[in-house]
Write a protein that holds these residues in place. Structure first.
Motif, PDB file in Angstrom:
ATOM      1  N   THR A   1       0.811  -1.213   0.000  1.00 31.43           N
ATOM      2  CA  THR A   1       0.000   0.000   0.000  1.00 31.43           C
ATOM      3  C   THR A   1       0.847   1.267   0.000  1.00 31.43           C
ATOM      4  N   ALA A   2       0.296   2.315  -0.606  1.00 22.17           N
ATOM      5  CA  ALA A   2       0.831   3.666  -0.452  1.00 22.17           C
ATOM      6  C   ALA A   2       0.050   4.336   0.675  1.00 22.17           C
ATOM      7  N   ILE A   3       0.666   5.299   1.294  1.00 26.43           N
ATOM      8  CA  ILE A   3       0.024   6.028   2.395  1.00 26.43           C
ATOM      9  C   ILE A   3      -0.229   7.463   1.917  1.00 26.43           C
TER      10      ILE A   3
ATOM     11  N   THR B   1       5.988  16.327   4.210  1.00 27.41           N
ATOM     12  CA  THR B   1       6.260  14.918   4.505  1.00 27.41           C
ATOM     13  C   THR B   1       5.484  14.510   5.747  1.00 27.41           C
ATOM     14  N   PHE B   2       5.680  13.274   6.181  1.00 36.28           N
ATOM     15  CA  PHE B   2       5.172  12.786   7.466  1.00 36.28           C
ATOM     16  C   PHE B   2       6.001  11.574   7.870  1.00 36.28           C
TER      17      PHE B   2
ATOM     18  N   PHE C   1       2.969   8.745   0.139  1.00 36.13           N
ATOM     19  CA  PHE C   1       4.220   8.108   0.544  1.00 36.13           C
ATOM     20  C   PHE C   1       4.226   6.673   0.018  1.00 36.13           C
ATOM     21  N   ILE C   2       5.273   6.321  -0.723  1.00 38.00           N
ATOM     22  CA  ILE C   2       5.437   4.960  -1.227  1.00 38.00           C
ATOM     23  C   ILE C   2       6.662   4.351  -0.556  1.00 38.00           C
ATOM     24  N   PRO C   3       6.462   3.307   0.300  1.00 40.79           N
ATOM     25  CA  PRO C   3       7.607   2.682   0.985  1.00 40.79           C
ATOM     26  C   PRO C   3       8.609   2.098  -0.011  1.00 40.79           C
TER      27      PRO C   3
ATOM     28  N   GLY D   1       3.777  19.912  12.122  1.00 33.37           N
ATOM     29  CA  GLY D   1       4.679  20.989  11.747  1.00 33.37           C
ATOM     30  C   GLY D   1       4.853  21.226  10.271  1.00 33.37           C
ATOM     31  N   GLN D   2       3.908  20.777   9.449  1.00 28.52           N
ATOM     32  CA  GLN D   2       4.038  20.959   8.004  1.00 28.52           C
ATOM     33  C   GLN D   2       3.571  22.356   7.590  1.00 28.52           C
TER      34      GLN D   2
END
Length: 351
Positions: free
Chosen positions: A262-264, A277-278, A303-305, A321-322
């Motif tokens: 999965t992507a997030i 980011t995160f 996000f792709i691991p 904090g983004q």
């Protein structure tokens, strides 16, 4: 003087006095008593009155208006018919006046007094309700800030509004304000970093209103319309808050059986900077490496691991904090977790 002309000695009795004969009036019937004497408007420097016209067999000539301040009544005006209104401007702020009215005809037949009416020379007070719609992802409490009399001036976290029970996107606050008050205001979530900011309601530009007594002394400031871009912004719903907020995530919080490949995805309320980011980590706090991509509309970050996630492992995602594309900093962190693969392998375990 007498019938012979001027007197040499005005103090002496006239030798040839005239005779004045007073004839009774042809009409001895008084007009009807004025009805429905009422106050139609008032302020600190005036009281406006009106009444229903009287009737008379020869015609009403005028109305005599009397006023008292607790003592004897004094005539303050003679209003010639057919007028049935009068504005008393000789008043003192804070003083209560009682008025009565008599009608008279051209033969000076006077009616009885009307029923009295009383009014204090004071500002009219209006019960004003502010009602606003906010985005459905809005966290925390909504506040009303501005230069409204009786409230802390421009304090973004002092005046909390009340969430409407049957519609969580609607918030209200009611206060009493003097008629004619002109004020500016904004909606916040407790600080200037979390103030509404959208279209023309941005920076130093504020919403505005003029308090109007209306028919019953109540006024609704309805800031719930969502047709942004159609007409002025000042009485529309809040479209965006200044600070970027996470509005949705995938996988969802608490999800199980998530695919290891999965992507997030994190979706934001506003457009975000390219460097958004995160953090992703397993249950032991070990970071997951991968690549971030901002979607073309700049509202989502994917996000792709680098490698597939571990089946059976629980992963935690934290976002804090983004910075938005406009330079505003995220004020409300987001934290959620999901589990990989168990949904798919549980049936095999129990065979």
């Amino acid at each position: 003087a007498d019938q012979n002309g001027p007197l040499a000695d005005p103090a002496a009795p006239p030798p040839n006095p005239g005779v004045l004969t007073v004839l009774p009036a042809a009409d001895t019937t008084a007009p009807s008593v004025p009805q429905n004497l009422r106050v139609t408007d008032w302020g600190t420097d005036f009281i406006a009155l009106a009444w229903d016209a009287s009737t008379d067999d020869t015609g009403v000539y005028a109305y005599d208006l009397y006023r008292s301040e607790g003592g004897a009544a004094v005539k303050v005006a003679r209003v010639l018919a057919p007028a049935t209104t009068y504005t008393d401007t000789a008043v003192t702020s804070g003083t209560t006046y009682t008025y009565t009215l008599q009608a008279l005809d051209s033969f000076f037949n006077f009616s009885a007094d009307s029923a009295p009416v009383s009014q204090t020379a004071e500002a009219k007070m209006v019960q004003v309700t502010f009602r606003v719609r906010v985005p459905d992802y809005t966290p925390g409490t909504v506040y009303l800030a501005g230069d409204l009399p009786g409230l802390p001036q421009w304090d973004p976290g002092a005046t909390a509004m009340t969430q409407v029970s049957d519609n969580p996107d609607i918030w209200e606050y009611t206060l009493t304000l003097p008629d004619g008050t002109q004020a500016m205001y904004k909606y916040t979530r407790g600080s200037w970093d979390t103030v509404e900011q959208w279209r023309s309601i941005s920076g130093l530009a504020n919403r505005s209103l003029t308090v109007a007594y209306g028919a019953d002394g109540t006024q609704l400031v309805d800031d719930t319309a969502t047709d942004w871009g159609n007409g002025p912004d000042e009485h529309k719903a809040v479209q965006y808050w200044r600070d970027p907020l996470v509005v949705s995530v995938a996988p969802a919080d608490g999800a199980i059986g998530v695919d290891a490949a999965t992507a997030i995805t994190v979706t934001w309320s506003v457009t975000m900077s390219a460097g958004t980011t995160f953090d992703v980590a397993d249950r032991w706090g070990t970071p997951v490496s991968g690549t971030f991509t901002v979607t073309s509309d700049a509202h989502s970050v994917v996000f792709i691991p680098d490698t597939p996630l571990t089946v059976g492992e629980t992963y935690q995602v934290s976002v804090s904090g983004q910075t938005s594309a406009g330079g505003d900093v995220q004020q409300v962190p987001a934290l959620w977790a999901f589990q990989v693969g168990w949904r798919a392998i549980l049936p095999l375990i129990f065979r």
